[in-house]
Design an enzyme around this catalytic site. Structure first.
Site, PDB file in Angstrom:
ATOM      1  N   ARG A 122       0.806  -1.170   0.117  1.00 38.96           N
ATOM      2  CA  ARG A 122      -0.131   0.090  -0.061  1.00 38.96           C
ATOM      3  C   ARG A 122       1.105   1.323  -0.173  1.00 38.96           C
ATOM      4  NH1 ARG A 122      -2.452   1.406   4.287  1.00 38.96           N
ATOM      5  NH2 ARG A 122      -3.805   2.788   3.494  1.00 38.96           N
ATOM      6  N   LYS A 187       3.666  -7.104  11.815  1.00 40.47           N
ATOM      7  CA  LYS A 187       2.811  -7.165  10.592  1.00 40.47           C
ATOM      8  C   LYS A 187       3.045  -8.524  10.104  1.00 40.47           C
ATOM      9  CE  LYS A 187       1.621  -5.084   6.434  1.00 40.47           C
ATOM     10  NZ  LYS A 187       1.260  -3.869   5.794  1.00 40.47           N
ATOM     11  N   ARG A 323      -0.715   5.592  13.185  1.00 41.16           N
ATOM     12  CA  ARG A 323       0.332   5.048  14.121  1.00 41.16           C
ATOM     13  C   ARG A 323      -0.174   4.882  15.452  1.00 41.16           C
ATOM     14  NH1 ARG A 323       4.849   8.339  11.406  1.00 41.16           N
ATOM     15  NH2 ARG A 323       4.700   7.272   9.559  1.00 41.16           N
TER      16      ARG A 323
HETATM   17  C1  BTN Z   1       0.233  -3.896   2.217  1.00 42.29           C
HETATM   18  O1  BTN Z   1       1.275  -2.923   2.174  1.00 42.29           O
HETATM   19  O2  BTN Z   1       0.051  -4.197   3.452  1.00 42.29           O
HETATM   20  C2  BTN Z   1      -0.252  -4.607   1.139  1.00 42.29           C
HETATM   21  C3  BTN Z   1       0.691  -5.744   0.578  1.00 42.29           C
HETATM   22  C4  BTN Z   1      -0.029  -6.505  -0.408  1.00 42.29           C
HETATM   23  C5  BTN Z   1       0.985  -7.398  -1.046  1.00 42.29           C
HETATM   24  C6  BTN Z   1       0.339  -8.543  -2.272  1.00 42.29           C
HETATM   25  S1  BTN Z   1       1.713  -9.963  -2.392  1.00 42.29           S
HETATM   26  C7  BTN Z   1       0.427 -10.471  -3.597  1.00 42.29           C
HETATM   27  C8  BTN Z   1       0.238  -9.017  -4.300  1.00 42.29           C
HETATM   28  N1  BTN Z   1       0.895  -8.850  -5.308  1.00 42.29           N
HETATM   29  C9  BTN Z   1       1.631  -7.607  -5.273  1.00 42.29           C
HETATM   30  O3  BTN Z   1       2.452  -6.864  -5.787  1.00 42.29           O
HETATM   31  N2  BTN Z   1       1.160  -6.960  -4.145  1.00 42.29           N
HETATM   32  C10 BTN Z   1       0.085  -8.094  -3.405  1.00 42.29           C
END
Ligand code: BTN
Length: 326
Positions: A122, A187, A323
């Protein structure tokens, strides 16, 4: 050159295999085996080479298998899967499905990768995606009509994924608004929802989920926040990666099917049980300002409720980060 995945299947159990035997079995020279091993190393796979014994993987590996994953899906779910594709390496499973969607691919397409060279998190962050150790999965879904509630779908996905992890034994897994799957303030996974389409017509979404299963320490140096693995949480009962992948596909499908039936109905109440921010003092980092207050849950659209001097304000996800005060 030997297909690196074929070679990996051979080496998967982590025992030694002589270069000579590997060469004979794959019908290539020992030099070709040597170069193929270097290729594996370029994917981030640690290969041990000992003179007189041959090659072995530093850590045994379980490769993802589409037939196995599909066979584990309950009939109610498998009928919604139009295809399940697994790649040894991709830029990003979500970017891939967005490209496929633009070419007209049907909804229900699932994509997994063993390794992502440009995994997306994100807010423009990178998602650290080493080979064969975690889960990187995306689903393409098409909706006949656009709904303003779609922005809350990623929260619903978070909820079904967190429920699945609790069912597996991760009792204290919770959610940090909007999309973090968290265990003891660290996380465990994240969700990225990307949407495309007309306000007035049909639209499609790509839901990407990343779950840390067994992150190698070397790669973890690149992660910018405290993190944790499934193997730390489910020490005794960690299911295989293929089993986890099947459960993840079902959880995401459960969320989209529920969304189609009833939108976000009931989300604000179900969220409460998983909300690790509820009642905590928090600071919201908005694009142009910072706001502090008390987290008091979400509303029926999945918007964050912040209580500031007795007045409640609502925030949509977008570019906000939350946060907690420690
Ligand atoms: C976040 O920032 O918390 C979201 C992370 C999402 C990661 C997943 S892995 C599968 C899919 N492909 C990506 O490039 N991102 C999502």
């Amino acid at each position: 050159m030997v297909d690196p995945i074929e070679l990996l299947r051979h080496l998967a159990n982590g025992t030694f295999y002589s270069g000579q035997k590997l060469a004979a079995q794959h019908g290539v020279s020992r030099m070709t085996i040597y170069h193929s091993m270097r290729k594996l190393e370029k994917l981030g796979i640690a290969v041990v080479r000992v003179r007189g014994r041959g090659y072995r993987l530093l850590r045994p590996i379980e490769l993802l298998e589409s037939q196995y994953i599909l066979s584990r899906l309950k009939p109610d779910y498998v009928k919604h899967v139009s295809g399940l594709e697994i790649f040894p390496s991709l830029d990003s499973t979500s970017s891939y499905l967005l490209r496929r969607a633009a070419q007209g691919a049907p909804g229900g397409l699932v994509c997994l990768a063993e390794y992502q060279t440009a995994g997306k998190g994100r807010r423009g962050r990178r998602w650290v995606s080493p080979f064969g150790s975690n889960l990187y999965l995306s689903l393409l879904w098409r909706f006949a009509t656009y709904s303003a509630e779609l922005s809350g779908l990623s929260l619903l996905v978070g909820l079904t994924v967190a429920q699945m992890i609790r069912d597996l034994g991760g009792k204290d897994v919770c959610l940090k608004w909007p999309n973090d799957i968290v265990f003891a303030n660290q996380k465990l996974g994240g969700i990225l929802l990307e949407m495309s389409g007309e306000m007035a017509g049909s639209c499609h979404v790509v839901i990407g989920v990343g779950i840390n299963v067994s992150m190698p320490i070397a790669e973890s140096q690149d992660i910018e926040q405290p993190w944790i693995n499934m193997e730390n949480i489910l020490t005794e009962n960690l299911p295989s990666r293929n089993h986890l992948a099947a459960s993840l596909v079902e959880s995401i499908l459960e969320a989209v099917l529920s969304f189609e039936r009833q939108g976000l109905e009931g989300l604000e109440y179900a969220w409460r049980e998983y909300d690790c921010l509820h009642g905590s003092p928090v600071t919201l980092h908005l694009p142009t300002m910072v706001k502090s207050g008390k987290a008091v849950g979400i509303d029926r659209f999945g918007r964050f409720r912040l209580e500031c001097d007795g007045v409640e304000e609502l925030f949509s996800s977008g570019e906000i980060s939350v946060r907690t005060h420690t």
